[in-house]
Motif scaffolding. Structure first.
Motif, PDB file in Angstrom:
ATOM      1  N   VAL A 233       0.848  -1.180   0.000  1.00 44.79           N
ATOM      2  CA  VAL A 233       0.000   0.000   0.000  1.00 44.79           C
ATOM      3  C   VAL A 233       0.893   1.243   0.000  1.00 44.79           C
ATOM      4  CG1 VAL A 233      -1.802   1.231   1.268  1.00 44.79           C
ATOM      5  CG2 VAL A 233      -1.778  -1.267   1.247  1.00 44.79           C
ATOM      6  N   PHE A 234       0.560   2.227  -0.795  1.00 52.22           N
ATOM      7  CA  PHE A 234       1.274   3.491  -0.910  1.00 52.22           C
ATOM      8  C   PHE A 234       2.743   3.303  -1.293  1.00 52.22           C
ATOM      9  CE2 PHE A 234      -1.885   4.592   2.584  1.00 52.22           C
ATOM     10  CZ  PHE A 234      -2.840   5.013   1.684  1.00 52.22           C
ATOM     11  N   ASP A 235       2.976   2.437  -2.274  1.00 49.64           N
ATOM     12  CA  ASP A 235       4.343   2.167  -2.727  1.00 49.64           C
ATOM     13  C   ASP A 235       4.680   2.919  -4.014  1.00 49.64           C
ATOM     14  OD1 ASP A 235       6.844   0.865  -2.378  1.00 49.64           O
ATOM     15  OD2 ASP A 235       6.299  -0.576  -3.943  1.00 49.64           O
ATOM     16  N   GLU A 236       3.759   3.714  -4.537  1.00 46.38           N
ATOM     17  CA  GLU A 236       3.995   4.443  -5.771  1.00 46.38           C
ATOM     18  C   GLU A 236       4.882   5.666  -5.514  1.00 46.38           C
ATOM     19  OE1 GLU A 236       0.736   3.853  -4.639  1.00 46.38           O
ATOM     20  OE2 GLU A 236       0.504   2.021  -5.803  1.00 46.38           O
ATOM     21  N   PRO A 237       5.502   6.208  -6.556  1.00 46.01           N
ATOM     22  CA  PRO A 237       6.423   7.342  -6.395  1.00 46.01           C
ATOM     23  C   PRO A 237       5.834   8.560  -5.678  1.00 46.01           C
ATOM     24  CG  PRO A 237       6.631   6.430  -8.592  1.00 46.01           C
ATOM     25  CD  PRO A 237       5.471   5.722  -7.946  1.00 46.01           C
ATOM     26  N   GLN A 238       4.549   8.848  -5.868  1.00 50.55           N
ATOM     27  CA  GLN A 238       3.970  10.036  -5.228  1.00 50.55           C
ATOM     28  C   GLN A 238       3.890   9.900  -3.708  1.00 50.55           C
ATOM     29  OE1 GLN A 238       2.144   7.981  -7.238  1.00 50.55           O
ATOM     30  NE2 GLN A 238       0.034   7.835  -6.543  1.00 50.55           N
TER      31      GLN A 238
ATOM     32  N   GLU B 270       1.249  16.251   7.584  1.00 50.05           N
ATOM     33  CA  GLU B 270       0.015  16.214   6.798  1.00 50.05           C
ATOM     34  C   GLU B 270      -0.237  14.785   6.325  1.00 50.05           C
ATOM     35  OE1 GLU B 270       1.327  18.698   3.614  1.00 50.05           O
ATOM     36  OE2 GLU B 270       0.662  20.531   4.599  1.00 50.05           O
ATOM     37  N   ILE B 271      -1.501  14.401   6.312  1.00 55.38           N
ATOM     38  CA  ILE B 271      -1.868  13.093   5.766  1.00 55.38           C
ATOM     39  C   ILE B 271      -1.994  13.228   4.257  1.00 55.38           C
ATOM     40  CG2 ILE B 271      -3.661  11.326   5.646  1.00 55.38           C
ATOM     41  CD1 ILE B 271      -4.263  11.895   8.588  1.00 55.38           C
ATOM     42  N   VAL B 272      -1.255  12.400   3.520  1.00 50.97           N
ATOM     43  CA  VAL B 272      -1.301  12.388   2.065  1.00 50.97           C
ATOM     44  C   VAL B 272      -2.400  11.441   1.598  1.00 50.97           C
ATOM     45  CG1 VAL B 272       0.008  11.832  -0.034  1.00 50.97           C
ATOM     46  CG2 VAL B 272       1.158  12.891   1.916  1.00 50.97           C
ATOM     47  N   ALA B 273      -2.447  10.270   2.209  1.00 51.36           N
ATOM     48  CA  ALA B 273      -3.451   9.263   1.842  1.00 51.36           C
ATOM     49  C   ALA B 273      -3.627   8.294   3.000  1.00 51.36           C
ATOM     50  CB  ALA B 273      -3.009   8.508   0.591  1.00 51.36           C
ATOM     51  N   GLU B 274      -4.802   7.683   3.053  1.00 54.08           N
ATOM     52  CA  GLU B 274      -5.070   6.690   4.086  1.00 54.08           C
ATOM     53  C   GLU B 274      -6.042   5.654   3.544  1.00 54.08           C
ATOM     54  OE1 GLU B 274      -6.874   8.664   7.487  1.00 54.08           O
ATOM     55  OE2 GLU B 274      -7.847  10.081   6.164  1.00 54.08           O
ATOM     56  N   LYS B 275      -5.885   4.431   4.027  1.00 53.07           N
ATOM     57  CA  LYS B 275      -6.772   3.325   3.658  1.00 53.07           C
ATOM     58  C   LYS B 275      -6.962   2.442   4.880  1.00 53.07           C
ATOM     59  CE  LYS B 275      -5.596   2.839  -1.219  1.00 53.07           C
ATOM     60  NZ  LYS B 275      -5.160   1.923  -2.279  1.00 53.07           N
ATOM     61  N   ALA B 276      -8.161   1.906   5.005  1.00 55.60           N
ATOM     62  CA  ALA B 276      -8.453   0.990   6.105  1.00 55.60           C
ATOM     63  C   ALA B 276      -9.033  -0.293   5.523  1.00 55.60           C
ATOM     64  CB  ALA B 276      -9.424   1.623   7.093  1.00 55.60           C
ATOM     65  N   PHE B 277      -8.666  -1.419   6.130  1.00 53.23           N
ATOM     66  CA  PHE B 277      -9.150  -2.724   5.702  1.00 53.23           C
ATOM     67  C   PHE B 277      -9.695  -3.469   6.922  1.00 53.23           C
ATOM     68  CE2 PHE B 277      -5.721  -1.523   2.869  1.00 53.23           C
ATOM     69  CZ  PHE B 277      -6.253  -1.770   1.610  1.00 53.23           C
TER      70      PHE B 277
ATOM     71  N   VAL C  77      -1.420   4.593   6.415  1.00 47.92           N
ATOM     72  CA  VAL C  77      -1.390   6.042   6.253  1.00 47.92           C
ATOM     73  C   VAL C  77      -0.057   6.459   5.638  1.00 47.92           C
ATOM     74  CG1 VAL C  77      -0.493   6.511   8.579  1.00 47.92           C
ATOM     75  CG2 VAL C  77      -1.816   8.266   7.394  1.00 47.92           C
ATOM     76  N   CYS C  78      -0.117   7.439   4.760  1.00 44.76           N
ATOM     77  CA  CYS C  78       1.082   8.082   4.223  1.00 44.76           C
ATOM     78  C   CYS C  78       1.017   9.530   4.686  1.00 44.76           C
ATOM     79  CB  CYS C  78       1.113   8.018   2.694  1.00 44.76           C
ATOM     80  SG  CYS C  78       2.558   8.854   1.987  1.00 44.76           S
ATOM     81  N   MET C  79       2.114   9.985   5.294  1.00 48.82           N
ATOM     82  CA  MET C  79       2.168  11.354   5.814  1.00 48.82           C
ATOM     83  C   MET C  79       3.395  12.059   5.252  1.00 48.82           C
ATOM     84  SD  MET C  79       1.085  10.488   9.736  1.00 48.82           S
ATOM     85  CE  MET C  79       0.577  12.119  10.239  1.00 48.82           C
ATOM     86  N   GLN C  80       3.354  13.384   5.290  1.00 44.22           N
ATOM     87  CA  GLN C  80       4.479  14.157   4.758  1.00 44.22           C
ATOM     88  C   GLN C  80       4.796  15.349   5.638  1.00 44.22           C
ATOM     89  OE1 GLN C  80       3.200  15.288   0.833  1.00 44.22           O
ATOM     90  NE2 GLN C  80       2.080  17.083   1.542  1.00 44.22           N
ATOM     91  N   LEU C  81       6.062  15.785   5.547  1.00 45.33           N
ATOM     92  CA  LEU C  81       6.545  16.971   6.233  1.00 45.33           C
ATOM     93  C   LEU C  81       7.196  17.860   5.185  1.00 45.33           C
ATOM     94  CD1 LEU C  81       7.167  18.547   8.854  1.00 45.33           C
ATOM     95  CD2 LEU C  81       9.287  17.227   9.020  1.00 45.33           C
ATOM     96  N   ASP C  82       6.737  19.091   5.086  1.00 42.39           N
ATOM     97  CA  ASP C  82       7.235  20.053   4.111  1.00 42.39           C
ATOM     98  C   ASP C  82       8.664  20.460   4.469  1.00 42.39           C
ATOM     99  OD1 ASP C  82       7.834  22.618   2.850  1.00 42.39           O
ATOM    100  OD2 ASP C  82       5.709  22.692   2.312  1.00 42.39           O
ATOM    101  N   LYS C  83       9.599  20.264   3.542  1.00 43.46           N
ATOM    102  CA  LYS C  83      11.002  20.585   3.797  1.00 43.46           C
ATOM    103  C   LYS C  83      11.234  22.083   3.924  1.00 43.46           C
ATOM    104  CE  LYS C  83      12.935  16.400   1.757  1.00 43.46           C
ATOM    105  NZ  LYS C  83      13.820  15.832   0.716  1.00 43.46           N
ATOM    106  N   ASP C  84      10.496  22.898   3.165  1.00 44.26           N
ATOM    107  CA  ASP C  84      10.644  24.355   3.282  1.00 44.26           C
ATOM    108  C   ASP C  84      10.152  24.843   4.639  1.00 44.26           C
ATOM    109  OD1 ASP C  84      11.861  24.921   0.835  1.00 44.26           O
ATOM    110  OD2 ASP C  84       9.947  25.080  -0.219  1.00 44.26           O
ATOM    111  N   ALA C  85       9.031  24.306   5.095  1.00 43.08           N
ATOM    112  CA  ALA C  85       8.500  24.706   6.406  1.00 43.08           C
ATOM    113  C   ALA C  85       9.485  24.335   7.514  1.00 43.08           C
ATOM    114  CB  ALA C  85       7.147  24.054   6.657  1.00 43.08           C
ATOM    115  N   LEU C  86      10.108  23.170   7.397  1.00 43.95           N
ATOM    116  CA  LEU C  86      11.106  22.761   8.374  1.00 43.95           C
ATOM    117  C   LEU C  86      12.298  23.709   8.343  1.00 43.95           C
ATOM    118  CD1 LEU C  86      12.200  20.737  10.472  1.00 43.95           C
ATOM    119  CD2 LEU C  86      13.094  19.401   8.552  1.00 43.95           C
ATOM    120  N   GLY C  87      12.773  24.047   7.147  1.00 44.15           N
ATOM    121  CA  GLY C  87      13.890  24.981   7.013  1.00 44.15           C
ATOM    122  C   GLY C  87      13.563  26.347   7.583  1.00 44.15           C
ATOM    123  N   ASP C  88      12.334  26.826   7.325  1.00 43.10           N
ATOM    124  CA  ASP C  88      11.904  28.118   7.872  1.00 43.10           C
ATOM    125  C   ASP C  88      11.875  28.069   9.396  1.00 43.10           C
ATOM    126  OD1 ASP C  88      11.622  28.977   5.257  1.00 43.10           O
ATOM    127  OD2 ASP C  88       9.428  28.808   5.246  1.00 43.10           O
ATOM    128  N   ALA C  89      11.389  26.961   9.945  1.00 44.43           N
ATOM    129  CA  ALA C  89      11.329  26.818  11.406  1.00 44.43           C
ATOM    130  C   ALA C  89      12.734  26.781  12.011  1.00 44.43           C
ATOM    131  CB  ALA C  89      10.552  25.563  11.786  1.00 44.43           C
TER     132      ALA C  89
END
Length: 185
Positions: free
Chosen positions: A39-44, A125-132, A143-155
């Motif tokens: 699950v969630f193994d695609e490049p995006q 941020e949650i990018v995608a989620e699936k339940a079975f 669940v696939c989650m992400q952290l913005d690299k620019d926001a981290l750099g700004d912080a």
């Protein structure tokens, strides 16, 4: 501490290279094995120059608990990725831009980095989620989650600005340039 971060970052990079080298080979299943679709193994759903991303799963008899487990696992995984990269940024910065007080500045930057990363992880941020629903009645949540690299750099930059000791010791533009070079690969 720096050596541990360097070894962790090296291990991550080596495993990434080995995994990407082996990705082009077809692996035949032996008798009794069955291929499983991930699950969630695609490049995006993978980290890129803009985001740290990861996906994890959790299993429980209760859907909300499965979700909490998956989200906590993802936070920990992304946190480890980010901490390893921040360690490289600090090491590169102290090696390139600091003279006599490099160890002190490096330690201060690493401590500040840990604090900033921990606060930023709460904003994943949650990018995608699936339940079975599984045959035994329990739930598996992905669940696939992400952290913005620019926001981290700004912080990180803002944290350096707020710390009067670091503000005097750290060349903000140079630090940000090294951050962008290391993190946005």
């Amino acid at each position: 501490m720096k050596k541990i971060l360097i070894y962790a970052a090296s291990a991550i990079m080596i495993s990434s290279v080995l995994a990407s080298c082996g990705a082009s080979k077809k692996v035949a299943a032996t008798e009794g094995e069955q291929e499983v679709a991930l699950v969630f193994d695609e490049p995006q759903y993978r980290s890129d120059k803009n985001y740290f991303r990861d996906s994890q799963s959790g299993i429980s008899k209760d859907l909300s608990t499965a979700k909490k487990v998956a989200m906590q696992n993802t936070r920990q995984s992304i946190g480890a990725m980010v901490q390893a990269q921040i360690g490289l940024v600090v090491e590169n910065y102290t090696a390139n831009d600091q003279a006599g007080d490099a160890t002190s500045v490096g330690n201060d930057l690493e401590e500040m980095g840990r604090t900033v990363v921990n606060s930023q992880l709460s904003g994943l941020e949650i990018v995608a989620e699936k339940a079975f629903k599984l045959p035994d009645g329990s739930y598996r949540y992905h669940v696939c989650m992400q952290l913005d690299k620019d926001a981290l750099g700004d912080a990180l930059t803002a944290a350096v600005e707020k710390d009067s000791r670091l503000k005097l010791k750290v060349k903000k533009d140079s630090f940000r340039a090294i951050y962008d070079e290391v993190i946005k690969k």
